[in-house]
Motif scaffolding. Structure first.
Motif, short mmCIF file in Angstrom:
data_model
loop_
_atom_site.label_atom_id
_atom_site.label_comp_id
_atom_site.label_asym_id
_atom_site.label_seq_id
_atom_site.Cartn_x
_atom_site.Cartn_y
_atom_site.Cartn_z
N ILE A 170 -12.43 -4.66 -6.50
CA ILE A 170 -11.14 -4.80 -7.19
C ILE A 170 -11.26 -5.78 -8.35
CG2 ILE A 170 -8.80 -5.71 -6.91
CD1 ILE A 170 -8.81 -4.44 -4.08
N LYS A 171 -11.91 -6.91 -8.10
CA LYS A 171 -12.09 -7.91 -9.16
C LYS A 171 -12.89 -7.34 -10.32
CE LYS A 171 -13.95 -12.48 -10.06
NZ LYS A 171 -14.76 -13.58 -9.57
N GLU A 172 -13.92 -6.60 -10.03
CA GLU A 172 -14.74 -5.98 -11.07
C GLU A 172 -13.90 -5.02 -11.92
OE1 GLU A 172 -18.12 -2.59 -11.12
OE2 GLU A 172 -18.62 -4.34 -9.90
N PHE A 173 -13.06 -4.21 -11.26
CA PHE A 173 -12.19 -3.29 -11.99
C PHE A 173 -11.21 -4.06 -12.87
CE2 PHE A 173 -8.38 -0.64 -12.41
CZ PHE A 173 -8.92 0.55 -12.88
N ASP A 174 -10.61 -5.11 -12.31
CA ASP A 174 -9.65 -5.93 -13.07
C ASP A 174 -10.29 -6.50 -14.33
OD1 ASP A 174 -7.43 -5.59 -11.44
OD2 ASP A 174 -7.83 -7.38 -10.24
N GLU A 175 -11.50 -6.98 -14.20
CA GLU A 175 -12.18 -7.62 -15.33
C GLU A 175 -12.52 -6.63 -16.44
OE1 GLU A 175 -15.43 -9.63 -13.38
OE2 GLU A 175 -14.17 -11.34 -12.85
N LYS A 176 -12.64 -5.36 -16.11
CA LYS A 176 -12.97 -4.34 -17.10
C LYS A 176 -11.74 -3.83 -17.85
CE LYS A 176 -17.02 -2.44 -14.76
NZ LYS A 176 -17.55 -1.25 -14.07
N GLN A 177 -10.57 -4.16 -17.36
CA GLN A 177 -9.34 -3.65 -17.98
C GLN A 177 -9.07 -4.37 -19.29
OE1 GLN A 177 -8.09 -0.82 -16.54
NE2 GLN A 177 -9.94 -1.28 -15.38
N GLU A 178 -8.56 -3.61 -20.24
CA GLU A 178 -8.23 -4.16 -21.55
C GLU A 178 -7.04 -5.10 -21.41
OE1 GLU A 178 -6.69 -2.35 -25.72
OE2 GLU A 178 -8.32 -1.28 -24.72
N GLN A 179 -7.18 -6.26 -21.99
CA GLN A 179 -6.12 -7.26 -21.94
C GLN A 179 -5.21 -7.09 -23.16
OE1 GLN A 179 -5.76 -9.33 -19.26
NE2 GLN A 179 -7.44 -8.10 -18.47
N PRO A 180 -3.91 -7.21 -22.96
CA PRO A 180 -3.01 -7.07 -24.10
C PRO A 180 -3.19 -8.24 -25.08
CG PRO A 180 -1.80 -7.82 -22.17
CD PRO A 180 -3.20 -7.52 -21.73
N GLU A 181 -2.91 -7.96 -26.34
CA GLU A 181 -2.95 -9.01 -27.36
C GLU A 181 -1.84 -10.01 -27.07
OE1 GLU A 181 -4.99 -9.54 -30.09
OE2 GLU A 181 -6.25 -8.00 -29.16
N PRO A 182 -2.13 -11.29 -27.22
CA PRO A 182 -1.06 -12.27 -27.01
C PRO A 182 0.03 -12.12 -28.09
CG PRO A 182 -3.09 -13.34 -27.74
CD PRO A 182 -3.40 -11.89 -27.56
N ALA A 183 1.24 -12.41 -27.70
CA ALA A 183 2.36 -12.31 -28.64
C ALA A 183 2.27 -13.42 -29.67
CB ALA A 183 3.68 -12.41 -27.87
N SER A 184 2.71 -13.11 -30.87
CA SER A 184 2.73 -14.12 -31.94
C SER A 184 3.93 -15.04 -31.73
CB SER A 184 2.83 -13.43 -33.30
OG SER A 184 4.12 -12.83 -33.44
N PRO A 185 3.91 -16.23 -32.33
CA PRO A 185 5.05 -17.15 -32.18
C PRO A 185 6.38 -16.53 -32.57
CG PRO A 185 3.17 -18.33 -33.09
CD PRO A 185 2.80 -16.87 -33.05
N HIS A 186 6.40 -15.75 -33.66
CA HIS A 186 7.69 -15.17 -34.06
C HIS A 186 8.13 -14.07 -33.10
CE1 HIS A 186 5.56 -11.90 -36.22
NE2 HIS A 186 6.70 -11.26 -36.14
N GLU A 187 7.16 -13.34 -32.49
CA GLU A 187 7.51 -12.34 -31.48
C GLU A 187 8.10 -13.02 -30.24
OE1 GLU A 187 4.32 -8.75 -32.34
OE2 GLU A 187 3.64 -10.50 -31.21
N ILE A 188 7.53 -14.15 -29.87
CA ILE A 188 8.05 -14.91 -28.73
C ILE A 188 9.47 -15.37 -29.05
CG2 ILE A 188 7.80 -17.06 -27.41
CD1 ILE A 188 4.71 -16.62 -27.73
N LEU A 189 9.66 -15.89 -30.26
CA LEU A 189 10.99 -16.35 -30.67
C LEU A 189 11.99 -15.19 -30.64
CD1 LEU A 189 13.00 -18.38 -31.78
CD2 LEU A 189 12.06 -17.96 -34.07
#
Length: 132
Positions: free
Chosen positions: A59-78
């Motif tokens: 399970i951990k191996e599968f999780d690590e292979k998954q594409e991570q979403p791009e972090p939100a920009s400060p203005h998107e967070i706002l």
């Protein structure tokens, strides 16, 4: 400390669970269910513990292979926080700047300054680091 496992019992568990590299979401869900089943067993044998560790590793191996979403920009967070708090740009005027400055900040045309980040953090009760 080395576990002493009974090869016959372990073989039976391998046949029962048939662990392999996880390749699909369905397999991931199935292995998650198996993991929970094994974890719920409070009288788990050494062999079951070994299978549990194997399933957790897959399970951990599968999780690590998954594409991570791009972090939100400060203005998107706002923008998100404003929406969550039913706020409009006019609500930030004179708190972080003029009407024009607020518009530029909210729309990502102007970076959020440190002092604005501190003010926004106070308004939304979050860390100023979200805005920098």
């Amino acid at each position: 400390m080395t576990l002493t496992i009974n090869k016959d019992i372990y073989s039976q568990l391998l046949v029962k669970f048939q662990p392999k590299v996880i390749e699909t979401e369905a397999e991931y869900q199935e292995y998650g269910d198996i993991l929970i089943e094994l974890m719920m067993n409070t009288n788990r044998s050494e062999e079951e513990t070994a299978i549990l560790k194997l399933i957790a590793s897959l399970i951990k191996e599968f999780d690590e292979k998954q594409e991570q979403p791009e972090p939100a920009s400060p203005h998107e967070i706002l923008q998100h926080l404003m929406e969550e708090h039913n706020m409009r740009q006019v609500d930030l005027v004179d708190k972080i700047g003029s009407k024009g400055v607020v518009s530029e900040v909210v729309n990502g045309k102007r970076a959020i300054s440190k002092s604005q980040a501190k003010t926004l953090a106070g308004i939304f009760h979050v860390s100023p680091a979200l805005f920098l």
